[in-house]
Design a protein around this motif. Structure first.
Motif, PDB file in Angstrom:
ATOM      1  N   UNK D  66       5.188   2.520   7.386  1.00  0.00           N
ATOM      2  CA  UNK D  66       5.791   0.964   7.777  1.00  0.00           C
ATOM      3  C   UNK D  66       7.325   0.475   6.125  1.00  0.00           C
ATOM      4  N   UNK D  67       8.078   0.021   6.506  1.00  0.00           N
ATOM      5  CA  UNK D  67       9.271  -0.434   5.100  1.00  0.00           C
ATOM      6  C   UNK D  67       9.738  -1.544   4.704  1.00  0.00           C
ATOM      7  N   UNK D  68       9.976  -2.189   4.424  1.00  0.00           N
ATOM      8  CA  UNK D  68      10.408  -3.624   3.577  1.00  0.00           C
ATOM      9  C   UNK D  68      11.510  -3.116   3.114  1.00  0.00           C
ATOM     10  N   UNK D  69      12.236  -4.222   2.776  1.00  0.00           N
ATOM     11  CA  UNK D  69      13.833  -4.218   2.391  1.00  0.00           C
ATOM     12  C   UNK D  69      13.628  -5.556   1.226  1.00  0.00           C
ATOM     13  N   UNK D  70      13.477  -5.196   0.339  1.00  0.00           N
ATOM     14  CA  UNK D  70      12.905  -6.393  -0.842  1.00  0.00           C
ATOM     15  C   UNK D  70      14.422  -6.700  -1.639  1.00  0.00           C
ATOM     16  N   UNK D  71      15.847  -5.963  -1.275  1.00  0.00           N
ATOM     17  CA  UNK D  71      16.817  -6.730  -1.572  1.00  0.00           C
ATOM     18  C   UNK D  71      17.639  -5.584  -2.544  1.00  0.00           C
ATOM     19  N   UNK D  72      16.719  -4.732  -2.721  1.00  0.00           N
ATOM     20  CA  UNK D  72      17.378  -3.110  -3.553  1.00  0.00           C
ATOM     21  C   UNK D  72      17.656  -2.224  -2.143  1.00  0.00           C
ATOM     22  N   UNK D  73      17.665  -2.711  -1.159  1.00  0.00           N
ATOM     23  CA  UNK D  73      18.278  -1.387  -0.464  1.00  0.00           C
ATOM     24  C   UNK D  73      19.354  -0.316  -0.897  1.00  0.00           C
ATOM     25  N   UNK D  74      20.233  -1.299  -0.930  1.00  0.00           N
ATOM     26  CA  UNK D  74      21.339  -0.327  -1.287  1.00  0.00           C
ATOM     27  C   UNK D  74      21.278   0.061  -2.751  1.00  0.00           C
ATOM     28  N   UNK D  75      20.403   0.243  -3.527  1.00  0.00           N
ATOM     29  CA  UNK D  75      20.258   1.054  -4.370  1.00  0.00           C
ATOM     30  C   UNK D  75      19.504   2.229  -3.585  1.00  0.00           C
ATOM     31  N   UNK D  76      18.957   2.224  -2.361  1.00  0.00           N
ATOM     32  CA  UNK D  76      17.841   3.115  -1.659  1.00  0.00           C
ATOM     33  C   UNK D  76      16.111   3.038  -2.192  1.00  0.00           C
ATOM     34  N   UNK D  77      16.175   1.523  -3.103  1.00  0.00           N
ATOM     35  CA  UNK D  77      15.094   1.437  -3.115  1.00  0.00           C
ATOM     36  C   UNK D  77      13.901   0.560  -1.894  1.00  0.00           C
ATOM     37  N   UNK D  78      13.478   0.316  -0.825  1.00  0.00           N
ATOM     38  CA  UNK D  78      12.748   0.383  -0.099  1.00  0.00           C
ATOM     39  C   UNK D  78      11.176   0.472  -0.104  1.00  0.00           C
ATOM     40  N   UNK D  79      10.191  -1.259   0.032  1.00  0.00           N
ATOM     41  CA  UNK D  79       8.878  -0.224   0.144  1.00  0.00           C
ATOM     42  C   UNK D  79       8.682   0.233   1.635  1.00  0.00           C
ATOM     43  N   UNK D  80       8.063   1.024   1.493  1.00  0.00           N
ATOM     44  CA  UNK D  80       8.267   2.276   2.704  1.00  0.00           C
ATOM     45  C   UNK D  80       6.387   2.387   1.712  1.00  0.00           C
ATOM     46  N   UNK D  81       5.425   1.943   2.584  1.00  0.00           N
ATOM     47  CA  UNK D  81       4.298   2.474   2.481  1.00  0.00           C
ATOM     48  C   UNK D  81       3.805   4.099   3.768  1.00  0.00           C
ATOM     49  N   UNK D  82       3.029   4.733   3.312  1.00  0.00           N
ATOM     50  CA  UNK D  82       2.506   5.524   4.303  1.00  0.00           C
ATOM     51  C   UNK D  82       1.069   6.686   3.568  1.00  0.00           C
ATOM     52  N   UNK D  83       0.985   7.471   4.385  1.00  0.00           N
ATOM     53  CA  UNK D  83      -0.612   7.909   3.673  1.00  0.00           C
ATOM     54  C   UNK D  83      -0.033   9.675   4.340  1.00  0.00           C
ATOM     55  N   UNK D  84      -0.445  10.172   3.908  1.00  0.00           N
ATOM     56  CA  UNK D  84       0.086  12.015   3.796  1.00  0.00           C
ATOM     57  C   UNK D  84      -1.604  11.927   3.542  1.00  0.00           C
ATOM     58  N   UNK D  85      -1.671  13.440   3.712  1.00  0.00           N
ATOM     59  CA  UNK D  85      -3.328  13.923   3.679  1.00  0.00           C
ATOM     60  C   UNK D  85      -3.366  13.856   2.474  1.00  0.00           C
ATOM     61  N   UNK D  86      -2.705  13.858   1.559  1.00  0.00           N
ATOM     62  CA  UNK D  86      -2.600  14.461  -0.527  1.00  0.00           C
ATOM     63  C   UNK D  86      -3.524  12.431   0.013  1.00  0.00           C
ATOM     64  N   UNK D  87      -1.983  11.886  -0.028  1.00  0.00           N
ATOM     65  CA  UNK D  87      -2.743  10.015  -0.651  1.00  0.00           C
ATOM     66  C   UNK D  87      -3.596   9.839   0.102  1.00  0.00           C
ATOM     67  N   UNK D  88      -3.976  10.172   1.223  1.00  0.00           N
ATOM     68  CA  UNK D  88      -5.563   9.620   1.613  1.00  0.00           C
ATOM     69  C   UNK D  88      -6.546   9.430   1.129  1.00  0.00           C
ATOM     70  N   UNK D  89      -7.321  10.773   0.491  1.00  0.00           N
ATOM     71  CA  UNK D  89      -7.898  10.752  -0.370  1.00  0.00           C
ATOM     72  C   UNK D  89      -8.226   9.899  -1.783  1.00  0.00           C
TER      73      UNK D  89
END
Lengths: 168, 504, 125, 507
Positions: D66-89
């Motif tokens: 999921x991705x949320x723009x908190x106002x710094x989208x122009x700097x390429x900063x988005x609150x992007x969340x997600x899990x992959x196989x390393x993040x999950x554990x």
């Protein structure tokens, strides 16, 4: 004629300015400033700006230097035994000398100065007024406010305490 | 006076474009009128009038933020309205509003007249707004001197305190010196550029556009370069950059707390508003000279500010010296802006976060200052967190933001500047800045520690009664301080409101 | 100082090599500029050197005056009035600055009975 | 479109932070503790759910994005969340340890409990955010969000030397965080992706590649920045001091979870983006870790007399194995580090918690003043011995698989270093078992007898037993069924194997 006058006035101005810087006595320094001002006013006249010379004398000689003298007398600071110079002499002289050198160097290397145009506008009172009240009307207004706060500031800094409202 | 002349006046002077400045200045006059005509027992409402005016003007500027005249030159080129000018207006209005708030806390403690204080603050505010929008060296100098003279008075306002007067005198002498240097620079530029005739109208070396044009064609002109450097020296004094930072600790300590806040925030921001305009628009062709000079200045500023702040125990001096280091980071942003345009916005973002955080800290300081405003030691902060948790929390948030600790707003400000500096390849400077940030953690943390940790011991051994009574914050005070702290926290998480507005 | 000024004609002639006017002074813009620079430097040295705040203040005035001289000279030799008009502003500002400055000095003298910068070190270093 | 699981992931982070906000706004204490309890429990349930839902063929990509723009989208900063196989554990680890630490804190007798819980909730929210962030800016941001409360908690609720410890921790960790930040910014600028999104960064760097010198520099900065945060020798000195002073829940969360931030950053960001840089530094990292963290700190740990200090040092030592696994530059080693991080997080949290329980009963952390506690508190003794055995890495506990995998991976690189590492296990067995013996067996000292006479020690009550059970159950579960963790990790690391092969080929 103009050349001779320039030399005389320039020497007068610089010499009296030197007096301001080196003289021990504050009163003498103020007098030096006064003479320096006279020399400057003369130079202004040479530069076709008699009105400015007049204003300079009015504001500086009439008000500023008089104020200085008045304060010096009021505070009655005796020219004590203390040396008039601080220990930063060397640094100061070096920096000053550097500035001087810069000025001379820039001139000697013929910093590209703009050439004089064919027709010079005559700096009459009307011309000044026109400029001040058209182009520069906004800064004139701002300066008005500046004078107002300066006046208020002097009052606040000098007024007697017991009349102020916080005292109640 | 001929009719032609009147037409000229009407044609070139678009007064309505300066409504915010004029309103503020008129309000300043109205204060004096009110003092004369209001009965004495109602004088306490006069400051409220100033505050209300500022709020209203702030609101109107925010509403008409994008008006039709953006980018236009008014008053025959004296003033240039721009996006950045609008931002500067909002900044200075907000800052003055908070200074007035601080003054309502501090002034009643002294026996000094009050109306004049607000009057001067308002006039200085109007001048600051003009300064940020000026496009002509005469306008620039006049506005700057109005600000400076206002500050001479404000700094020495509590004249029953000798230390305050001493600070005032120091500020006076050094301020006048910097003004004189700057003036000489302006004169040299004027002389070097000479006259330019465009469409039969004579333009002089006072106009930014003309100077920029001249420098573009003669980047090696000695007089103009020397003049530009002298002007920048004057600006460096305003922002407290090395080696012009020597006045800062003494003056900050001696000045009344609201004035210290005013100096720290508005005066510094004015310096950077001017610096951005000058460096980016006017002196940009001299960047070959400017970049190394400014880089050395920035590095020295960061180092000098942080090192000097390390050993400070006086809260006001600490704010001053740490402010010097902030000026260093901002200078880095200005240098980066020469090659990375987005950096200018980052500088403004930083300034806004600095405004919020500094005002929060000064707000707490104003509540803690005793009868002697110059004597505010870190030791006085003991027990604050316990006795006044709100003040303690606001202080911690403000200092945390100044230190650049995430998730507070100050961190975002630093991050944006650092990213810009990285993109501009200022690696050496960046390393110095990082070192500075780490050092700054030490002293900011020391302050937070003084407020929070030292007294919160489970065994209060040798506990002595807090010497100075803390002014209990009124509901307005609580609201303002909470708002500042919340804004600081919020801007750390959610920057949309400010960035969308800065990056337009 | 005078020796320096004696070299001024050398500079002055630079501008006047193609002159056609009847009376053109030998001392041109560079000479005035040099004079202004000397005054400015003197004032600067004075500010750093002197201990009496009043005298320091006079030296600051000297620096402002040096600027006005250069301004008037530029204005004259370039034929633009703006420089001369600026002098009005500078004089006004200088007067206001002096008034405020002297008020502060007097107020401080009332408390400390000194005008020497050396004794103004009560703020903690 | 974001799926409901993605929203659950967002919710897991928002719940603790939101609860902290509500408490800060002045919730009465009675409701405050209830709310906090719920806010510690719900993320754990969500994490378990997400783990159960994680597809068996998860592949390399991210899930629950999921991705949320908190106002710094122009700097390429988005609150992007997600899990992959390393993040999950890691996410799971954060949720479990957070639950245990939270439950323990709820019943602790801390002064100003509400503020304490508030800070702990912020820390918990930050921890969950760290491992759920795909955007590396927010990865850093959440770390700092968790770090700040740590300093405050150490400074206010800490034990002996808390002021000094808080100061030292603040400075060391800030320096480390700053260095890491610079490294991350450098990656952002140099990649040319104009985005902090890890997926974007990987794509951009794969497309254009980074020069070897750039990679070396950035990896060096990241290695030392993260290294300070993970207590890489000789930059570890904050750790034993800080853990010695920290209140138990803080120590559990920091040593158990937050400290893994640096290792996670190295595995998730530095290794895939800067493979050549990693190859350049691998040997230096291996030497520092093997001789510094494992050997030197191992012997230092043996010399400790203070139980909490000893645990602090032992956690520094175990970080050495993690570094070694990374330095092995292989899929096996990296996967082993992920297992080891989870296992160590669980076991060290358990140990710190039990140490506090011991302190409640003996009123001292000094090993030489203890003894014979097992007779009075057999359950506590059983838990402690089990936790010690887990941390040594005996089979049956999750740690075993982690260490074993790391050793196997190391063997392929250098048998000598493997020998040093295995010797370290013996060292850790010595100090671990000796400490357990000192505390629980033998004769109680006179000082202890005086204390126990005044306050007769009770065995673990359910308040302490519940979090301990949660942690121990997790340790045993992963010990007997490591596939639950290793499968997603393996899949996430599949592309890495080609990457590592190419690096090793170059070497």
């Amino acid at each position: 004629m103009a050349d001779t006058l320039f030399i005389i006035l320039a020497v007068l101005t610089v010499a009296s300015a030197l007096l301001v810087v080196v003289n021990k006595n504050a009163v003498n320094a103020a007098l030096g400033l006064l003479i320096s001002l006279l020399g400057l006013a003369g130079l202004f006249v040479l530069l076709d700006a008699p009105l400015l010379a007049f204003v300079l004398l009015m504001v500086y000689a009439g008000a500023v230097v008089a104020l200085f003298l008045f304060i010096i007398m009021l505070l009655d600071t005796t020219p004590g035994a203390a040396k008039p110079f601080s220990k930063m002499t060397l640094v100061a002289t070096l920096i000053g000398a550097g500035l001087l050198f810069t000025g001379i160097y820039s001139l000697a290397h013929r910093a590209v100065l703009p050439a004089a145009p064919a027709t010079l506008p005559v700096p009459t009172m009307k011309n000044y007024a026109e400029q001040l009240f058209t182009t520069y009307l906004l800064p004139v207004q701002v300066v008005g406010f500046m004078l107002l706060i300066a006046m208020l500031g002097v009052i606040v800094l000098s007024k007697k305490f017991d009349q102020t409202e916080g005292a109640k | 006076m001929s009719t032609e002349l009147l037409k000229l006046v009407a044609g070139s002077n678009q007064w309505w474009a300066l409504t915010p400045e004029i309103t503020v200045a008129c309000a300043a006059l109205a204060l004096l009128v009110l003092e004369i005509f209001l009965p004495k027992e109602q004088h306490r409402f006069i400051p409220h009038f100033a505050v209300v005016t500022l709020v209203m003007v702030l609101g109107s500027v925010a509403v008409t933020f994008e008006h039709a005249w953006l980018g236009e030159q008014l008053f025959g080129g004296l003033i240039k309205l721009s996006q950045l000018g609008q931002i500067a207006r909002v900044f200075f209005l907000l800052s003055s509003l908070l200074v007035c708030f601080l003054a309502t806390i501090c002034l009643p403690r002294t026996r000094m007249p009050r109306v004049e204080f607000y009057h001067i603050v308002l006039v200085v505010t109007a001048a600051l707004m003009l300064l940020a929008q000026s496009n002509h060296f005469v306008m620039f100098f006049v506005a700057l001197e109005t600000v400076t003279i206002g500050f001479y008075i404000l700094v020495s306002y509590f004249r029953d305190n000798a230390l305050t007067l001493e600070a005032g005198l120091k500020y006076l002498v050094l301020g006048a010196l910097s003004s004189a240097i700057m003036l000489f620079g302006i004169v040299l530029i004027y002389g070097a550029v000479g006259r330019v005739e465009i469409d039969g109208v004579v333009h002089t070396g006072f106009e930014y556009g003309v100077v920029a044009d001249f420098l573009r064609h003669n980047p090696h002109n000695f007089l103009a370069t020397a003049g530009a450097l002298l002007v920048l020296c004057g600006v460096a004094f305003k922002i407290g950059a090395f080696p012009f930072q020597i006045w800062i600790p003494d003056v900050y300590q001696g000045a009344p707390t609201p004035v210290t806040a005013f100096l720290a925030v508005s005066s510094k921001a004015a310096g950077f508003a001017v610096l951005l305009t000058l460096v980016l628009n006017v002196f940009a062709p001299l960047s070959a000279v400017l970049v190394p000079v400014l880089s050395v200045l920035a590095a020295a500023t960061i180092i000098a500010g942080n090192l000097a702040a390390l050993s400070q125990r006086n809260a006001k001096r600490l704010m001053g010296l740490s402010g010097v280091s902030h000026a260093g980071y901002l200078l880095m942003g200005v240098i980066a802006a020469l090659s990375v345009p987005a950096a200018a916005n980052a500088v403004w973002f930083y300034l806004f976060t600095y405004l919020l955080a500094s005002m929060a800290v000064f707000g707490v300081m104003a509540h803690l200052a005793g009868a002697d405003d110059t004597h505010q030691e870190l030791d006085h902060y003991e027990k604050i967190a316990r006795e006044r948790p709100l003040l303690g929390a606001v202080l911690a948030v403000g200092l945390g933001s100044l230190a650049g600790i995430p998730p507070l707003a100050g961190f975002m400000g630093k991050l944006l500047i650092f990213v810009a500096a990285f993109q501009a390849h200022l690696y050496g400077l960046l390393a110095v800045a990082i070192g500075g940030v780490v050092l700054s953690i030490y002293y900011y943390f020391g302050w937070i520690k003084a407020a929070w940790f030292e007294t919160w011991s489970l065994n209060p051994a040798g506990s002595e009664v807090s010497v100075r009574p803390v002014t209990v914050p009124s509901w307005i005070g609580r609201t303002v301080l909470t708002a500042l702290a919340l804004a600081t926290v919020l801007l750390g998480f959610y920057q949309e409101p400010l960035t969308s507005w800065l990056m337009k | 100082m005078i020796a320096l000024l004696n070299h001024a004609p050398l500079f002055g002639l630079i501008l006047n090599n193609g002159d056609t006017g009847p009376v053109v002074p030998a001392y041109g813009l560079p000479a005035y500029l040099l004079l202004s620079a000397v005054l400015f430097a003197l004032g600067f040295i004075g500010v750093l050197l002197r201990k009496n705040t009043l005298v320091i203040y006079m030296c600051l005035e000297l620096m402002l005056l040096a600027s006005t001289l250069a301004l008037v000279a530029f204005s004259h030799f370039q034929g633009t009035l703006d420089g001369a008009v600026f002098v009005f502003f500078i004089l006004t500002i200088a007067a206001a600055e002096v008034a405020v400055g002297l008020a502060i000095i007097v107020a401080l003298f009332r408390r400390r009975h000194t005008v020497s910068v050396e004794e103004l070190n009560h703020l903690k270093h | 479109m974001i799926g409901s699981n993605a929203q659950l992931l967002q919710l897991a982070i928002v719940i603790p932070l939101g609860a902290a906000l509500v408490i800060a706004l002045g919730l009465p204490k009675r409701f405050g503790t209830k709310l906090a309890g719920a806010a510690f429990t719900l993320p754990a349930l969500i994490a378990l759910w997400l783990w159960a839902q994680y597809p068996a063929e998860g592949g390399t990509g991210y899930h629950y994005l999921s991705s949320v723009d908190l106002g710094l989208g122009s700097f390429g900063i988005n609150l992007k969340l997600g899990l992959n196989g390393i993040a999950l554990p890691m996410f799971l680890l954060a949720a479990i340890v957070g639950l245990a630490a939270g439950l323990f804190a709820l019943r602790s007798q801390a002064e100003r409990l509400k503020t304490y819980l508030l800070l702990l909730l912020i820390m918990h929210g930050g921890l969950l955010g760290v491992f759920a962030s795909v955007d590396i800016f927010f990865f850093y941001f959440f770390h700092e969000l968790a770090l700040i409360p740590t300093f405050i908690m150490v400074g206010i609720w800490g034990g002996r030397d808390r002021n000094y410890a808080a100061m030292k921790m603040t400075i060391y960790l800030t320096v480390g965080a700053m260095l890491s930040l610079i490294g991350l910014i450098a990656i952002y600028v140099k990649s040319g992706a104009n985005s902090f999104d890890l997926i974007e960064l990987k794509r951009a760097i794969a497309a254009q590649g980074l020069g070897a010198a750039t990679q070396n520099n950035i990896f060096g900065v990241l290695m030392f920045g993260f290294g300070i945060l993970v207590s890489l020798w000789p930059l570890h000195t904050w750790a034993p001091l800080g853990y010695g002073a920290a209140p138990s829940s803080t120590a559990m969360l920091h040593a158990g979870v937050l400290k893994k931030f640096g290792l996670y950053g190295l595995i998730q960001i530095a290794l895939p983006l800067l493979p050549e840089g990693a190859a350049h530094w691998a040997w230096k990292l291996a030497l520092l870790a093997a001789f510094g963290n494992v050997l030197v700190i191992g012997f230092v740990t043996m010399a400790q007399r203070d139980l909490k200090q000893m645990l602090g040092y032992s956690s520094v030592m175990h970080m050495g194995y993690c570094f070694l696994g990374i330095a092995a530059l292989s899929t096996l080693g990296t996967g082993g580090v992920v297992l080891l991080m989870v296992a160590h997080g669980l076991s060290v949290a358990l140990l710190f918690m039990l140490a506090t329980s011991i302190h409640h009963r003996t009123h001292t952390f000094d090993l030489s003043e203890m003894g014979g506690l097992a007779q009075k508190t057999p359950v506590l003794a059983a838990f402690f011995v089990a936790a010690t055995m887990a941390s040594i890495g005996l089979p049956g506990f999750a740690n075993f698989w982690g260490e074993l995998t790391v050793f196997v991976a190391l063997w392929n690189v250098s048998p000598w270093i493997t020998a040093v590492a295995v010797a370290g296990v013996v060292v850790s067995a010595i100090y671990g078992l000796r400490a357990a013996a000192r505390v629980f067996f033998g004769q109680p000292t006179e000082a202890l007898q005086r204390v126990t006479a005044a306050h007769p020690p009770a065995d673990l009550d359910w308040v302490e037993r519940l979090p301990a059970l949660i942690l121990l159950a997790a340790l045993l579960f992963f010990g007997f069924y490591p596939k639950a963790l290793s499968q997603p990790v393996d899949q996430a690391l599949t592309p890495a194997s080609t990457l590592f092969r190419s690096i090793n080929h170059h070497r």
